[in-house]
Design a protein around this motif. Structure first.
Motif, PDB file in Angstrom:
ATOM      1  N   SER A   1       0.818  -1.200   0.000  1.00 41.90           N
ATOM      2  CA  SER A   1       0.000   0.000   0.000  1.00 41.90           C
ATOM      3  C   SER A   1       0.857   1.259   0.000  1.00 41.90           C
ATOM      4  N   ASN A   2       1.871   1.295   0.862  1.00 40.14           N
ATOM      5  CA  ASN A   2       2.757   2.460   0.917  1.00 40.14           C
ATOM      6  C   ASN A   2       3.503   2.664  -0.391  1.00 40.14           C
ATOM      7  N   GLN A   3       4.042   1.580  -0.941  1.00 37.98           N
ATOM      8  CA  GLN A   3       4.846   1.712  -2.156  1.00 37.98           C
ATOM      9  C   GLN A   3       3.996   2.048  -3.379  1.00 37.98           C
ATOM     10  N   ILE A   4       2.797   1.506  -3.441  1.00 41.26           N
ATOM     11  CA  ILE A   4       1.880   1.864  -4.526  1.00 41.26           C
ATOM     12  C   ILE A   4       1.500   3.336  -4.413  1.00 41.26           C
ATOM     13  N   ALA A   5       1.295   3.801  -3.184  1.00 43.69           N
ATOM     14  CA  ALA A   5       0.943   5.210  -2.971  1.00 43.69           C
ATOM     15  C   ALA A   5       2.060   6.131  -3.451  1.00 43.69           C
ATOM     16  N   LEU A   6       3.293   5.825  -3.041  1.00 40.51           N
ATOM     17  CA  LEU A   6       4.409   6.679  -3.447  1.00 40.51           C
ATOM     18  C   LEU A   6       4.573   6.684  -4.961  1.00 40.51           C
ATOM     19  N   ARG A   7       4.488   5.508  -5.582  1.00 43.51           N
ATOM     20  CA  ARG A   7       4.655   5.430  -7.038  1.00 43.51           C
ATOM     21  C   ARG A   7       3.530   6.161  -7.771  1.00 43.51           C
TER      22      ARG A   7
ATOM     23  N   CYS B   1      -7.729  11.129   8.878  1.00 40.82           N
ATOM     24  CA  CYS B   1      -7.250  11.011   7.501  1.00 40.82           C
ATOM     25  C   CYS B   1      -7.359  12.317   6.717  1.00 40.82           C
ATOM     26  N   GLY B   2      -8.126  13.267   7.240  1.00 41.65           N
ATOM     27  CA  GLY B   2      -8.416  14.498   6.519  1.00 41.65           C
ATOM     28  C   GLY B   2      -7.212  15.242   5.965  1.00 41.65           C
ATOM     29  N   PRO B   3      -6.120  15.387   6.716  1.00 39.29           N
ATOM     30  CA  PRO B   3      -4.988  16.180   6.228  1.00 39.29           C
ATOM     31  C   PRO B   3      -4.160  15.534   5.122  1.00 39.29           C
ATOM     32  N   PHE B   4      -4.486  14.308   4.752  1.00 30.80           N
ATOM     33  CA  PHE B   4      -3.623  13.560   3.840  1.00 30.80           C
ATOM     34  C   PHE B   4      -4.259  13.363   2.467  1.00 30.80           C
ATOM     35  N   ASP B   5      -3.393  13.298   1.444  1.00 36.08           N
ATOM     36  CA  ASP B   5      -3.842  12.993   0.083  1.00 36.08           C
ATOM     37  C   ASP B   5      -4.052  11.500  -0.098  1.00 36.08           C
ATOM     38  N   SER B   6      -3.312  10.705   0.653  1.00 35.97           N
ATOM     39  CA  SER B   6      -3.459   9.249   0.599  1.00 35.97           C
ATOM     40  C   SER B   6      -3.163   8.672   1.968  1.00 35.97           C
ATOM     41  N   VAL B   7      -3.833   7.552   2.267  1.00 33.76           N
ATOM     42  CA  VAL B   7      -3.654   6.896   3.557  1.00 33.76           C
ATOM     43  C   VAL B   7      -3.660   5.391   3.340  1.00 33.76           C
ATOM     44  N   SER B   8      -2.745   4.713   4.017  1.00 36.42           N
ATOM     45  CA  SER B   8      -2.708   3.253   4.033  1.00 36.42           C
ATOM     46  C   SER B   8      -3.174   2.774   5.400  1.00 36.42           C
ATOM     47  N   LEU B   9      -4.125   1.845   5.422  1.00 38.29           N
ATOM     48  CA  LEU B   9      -4.630   1.291   6.679  1.00 38.29           C
ATOM     49  C   LEU B   9      -4.599  -0.230   6.615  1.00 38.29           C
ATOM     50  N   CYS B  10      -4.057  -0.859   7.657  1.00 34.23           N
ATOM     51  CA  CYS B  10      -3.906  -2.319   7.672  1.00 34.23           C
ATOM     52  C   CYS B  10      -5.029  -3.002   8.437  1.00 34.23           C
TER      53      CYS B  10
ATOM     54  N   CYS C   1      -5.841  -1.348   2.995  1.00 30.15           N
ATOM     55  CA  CYS C   1      -6.550  -0.514   2.023  1.00 30.15           C
ATOM     56  C   CYS C   1      -5.791   0.788   1.839  1.00 30.15           C
ATOM     57  N   LEU C   2      -5.694   1.216   0.601  1.00 30.58           N
ATOM     58  CA  LEU C   2      -5.160   2.517   0.256  1.00 30.58           C
ATOM     59  C   LEU C   2      -6.329   3.393  -0.153  1.00 30.58           C
ATOM     60  N   VAL C   3      -6.413   4.596   0.418  1.00 29.99           N
ATOM     61  CA  VAL C   3      -7.522   5.495   0.099  1.00 29.99           C
ATOM     62  C   VAL C   3      -6.991   6.814  -0.423  1.00 29.99           C
ATOM     63  N   GLY C   4      -7.811   7.482  -1.229  1.00 33.82           N
ATOM     64  CA  GLY C   4      -7.447   8.776  -1.793  1.00 33.82           C
ATOM     65  C   GLY C   4      -8.509   9.242  -2.757  1.00 33.82           C
ATOM     66  N   SER C   5      -8.159  10.156  -3.646  1.00 32.64           N
ATOM     67  CA  SER C   5      -9.113  10.640  -4.645  1.00 32.64           C
ATOM     68  C   SER C   5      -9.395   9.566  -5.685  1.00 32.64           C
ATOM     69  N   SER C   6     -10.467   9.735  -6.421  1.00 33.59           N
ATOM     70  CA  SER C   6     -10.816   8.756  -7.466  1.00 33.59           C
ATOM     71  C   SER C   6      -9.710   8.654  -8.506  1.00 33.59           C
ATOM     72  N   THR C   7      -9.151   9.797  -8.892  1.00 36.07           N
ATOM     73  CA  THR C   7      -8.072   9.805  -9.888  1.00 36.07           C
ATOM     74  C   THR C   7      -6.838   9.095  -9.352  1.00 36.07           C
ATOM     75  N   PHE C   8      -6.510   9.368  -8.103  1.00 35.85           N
ATOM     76  CA  PHE C   8      -5.348   8.736  -7.482  1.00 35.85           C
ATOM     77  C   PHE C   8      -5.517   7.226  -7.396  1.00 35.85           C
ATOM     78  N   ILE C   9      -6.683   6.765  -6.956  1.00 36.72           N
ATOM     79  CA  ILE C   9      -6.910   5.330  -6.798  1.00 36.72           C
ATOM     80  C   ILE C   9      -6.963   4.623  -8.142  1.00 36.72           C
ATOM     81  N   ALA C  10      -7.470   5.308  -9.170  1.00 28.87           N
ATOM     82  CA  ALA C  10      -7.465   4.704 -10.504  1.00 28.87           C
ATOM     83  C   ALA C  10      -6.027   4.433 -10.953  1.00 28.87           C
ATOM     84  N   LYS C  11      -5.130   5.385 -10.670  1.00 31.34           N
ATOM     85  CA  LYS C  11      -3.724   5.167 -11.017  1.00 31.34           C
ATOM     86  C   LYS C  11      -3.117   4.098 -10.124  1.00 31.34           C
ATOM     87  N   ALA C  12      -3.475   4.127  -8.838  1.00 32.26           N
ATOM     88  CA  ALA C  12      -2.940   3.141  -7.903  1.00 32.26           C
ATOM     89  C   ALA C  12      -3.341   1.720  -8.308  1.00 32.26           C
ATOM     90  N   ARG C  13      -4.552   1.554  -8.814  1.00 28.17           N
ATOM     91  CA  ARG C  13      -4.996   0.228  -9.266  1.00 28.17           C
ATOM     92  C   ARG C  13      -4.110  -0.252 -10.414  1.00 28.17           C
TER      93      ARG C  13
END
Length: 399
Positions: free
Chosen positions: A91-97, A217-226, A238-250
């Protein structure tokens, strides 16, 4: 050519031993007496039964139970979308990438952060990113001033600019004050940069501070929760964020080889954990504080207090070593499993395990005192309250 029956005979496998039921019962007992991590928690019979009722779709196409989990996670975190992944590291590495586009760039984090120390150099390997590890000036958590002083905003070609500031909450069991997180977020966003949270144990923060997951989670653009640590599910984050961000993360998840198939059984386990195991966390924190108080009563130094589920301690103040404690623990009729300076309490830790651990330390301290040990005066500078959490496990050699 071999006949098909011969090939089938070679291929078949039965992994269930004749004693596997008894073996699992023994393992559950061991887990209840293990202090090395909360990753060793296991599904209960009830979780398994619930999970078997999940849907059986293919997650690369559409899996209803997994989709329901992702929808729920987006809702409770206040984000637009979520993505189920195998682990917190993934989750963390997908978020950073997904955040990082083209080097040169740098990720800033606490020097103890999981993404820096325990993800096999993933930021460099997957994203071509340098890491700026920062030592908190207050010895506890990164502050706005720490971030301001270490954030690279220069256009000087000698430096890789900071693109993501990644925080971790909890970090070694300690909580970052939410007002500090908000101040850091406002500063980072004012410069057009991104905020990521490794919230593997954010559930503990919510339980301890009685703050909603959405607010945390409010202050963050993305959050990883185990789900597989404090909540006791077998696999998944789970990795959470905007729809555009999650589409790229997928897409990045697929690129990293993490596209999964029938994940419903895992999603259902996570849903069960959210419903039935999250309410157990206040009891975990209470048991951790009981352990801390017991060690302090004996005279052991607490180097990082039980803010949530972890305690760091130094028994040398009563003349005892970690190895001596581990040896005594392994000699018990029902042994304790220890890992150096870090003690982790989880939802399956038994109160008897805590009592037995305290009894061992108390007995050793009494023996040392009887042998003439005198507690030394405290150092004028004091000891660092944050020792390396992954001390080599003390294992008693077989006789």
């Amino acid at each position: 050519m071999a006949p098909f029956t011969t090939i089938a005979e070679q291929i078949k496998l039965d992994i269930l031993s004749k004693t596997h039921v008894d073996d699992n019962a023994a393992k559950r007992k061991e887990i209840s007496r293990t202090f090395i991590s909360d990753t060793i928690t296991v599904p209960t019979k009830e979780m398994y039964e619930y999970a078997t009722l999940s849907t059986i779709g293919d997650d690369v196409y559409f899996e209803p139970s997994t989709n329901a989990l992702e929808t729920h996670m987006a809702q409770i975190t206040g984000k637009e979308a979520a993505l189920f992944v195998p682990s917190g590291t993934a989750s963390n590495q997908i978020a950073l990438r997904s955040h990082l586009l083209q080097p040169p760039y740098t990720v800033m984090c606490d020097h103890r952060a999981h993404i820096h120390k325990y993800e096999a150099g993933g930021a460099a390997f997957h994203s071509g990113a340098a890491v700026t590890p920062v030592i908190p000036s207050n010895g506890h958590h990164l502050t706005l001033n720490d971030v301001r002083q270490n954030m690279i905003l220069s256009t000087d070609v000698h430096f890789a600019p900071t693109e993501v500031v990644a925080l971790e909450n909890t970090l070694n069991g300690t909580i970052i004050p939410q007002e500090e997180i908000i101040a850091i977020s406002e500063f980072v966003h004012s410069h057009g940069k991104k905020m990521h949270l490794d919230g593997a144990r954010l559930w503990h923060v919510a339980a301890e501070t009685e703050t909603s997951i959405k607010e945390l989670c409010g202050p963050f653009d993305s959050v990883s929760l185990c789900f597989s640590k404090g909540l006791g599910a077998p696999i998944g984050s789970c990795l959470v964020g905007s729809s555009t961000f999650i589409a790229k993360a997928r897409w990045i998840r697929k690129l990293f080889g993490g596209g999964m198939r029938q994940t419903g059984i895992l999603a259902a386990s996570a849903a069960y954990a959210l419903t039935y195991n999250f309410p157990l966390l206040p009891g975990v924190h209470s048991l951790a504080r009981k352990l801390e108080a017991g060690l302090e009563e004996i005279g052991v130094e607490i180097t990082s207090k039980a803010e949530t589920c972890m305690i760091f301690y130094d028994p040398s103040t009563v003349g005892v070593s970690y190895g001596e404690i581990a040896d005594r623990a392994s000699d018990l009729p029902e042994p304790l499993v220890l890992g150096g300076s870090r003690l982790v309490i989880h939802i399956q830790t038994s109160e008897s395990a805590v009592e037995d651990f305290l009894s061992i330390v108390r007995k050793l301290a009494e023996e040392k005192k009887a042998a003439g040990f005198v507690k030394p005066e405290a150092s004028a500078n004091g000891n660092s309250p944050y020792k390396d959490i992954y001390v080599r496990r003390q294992v008693k050699k077989a006789a």
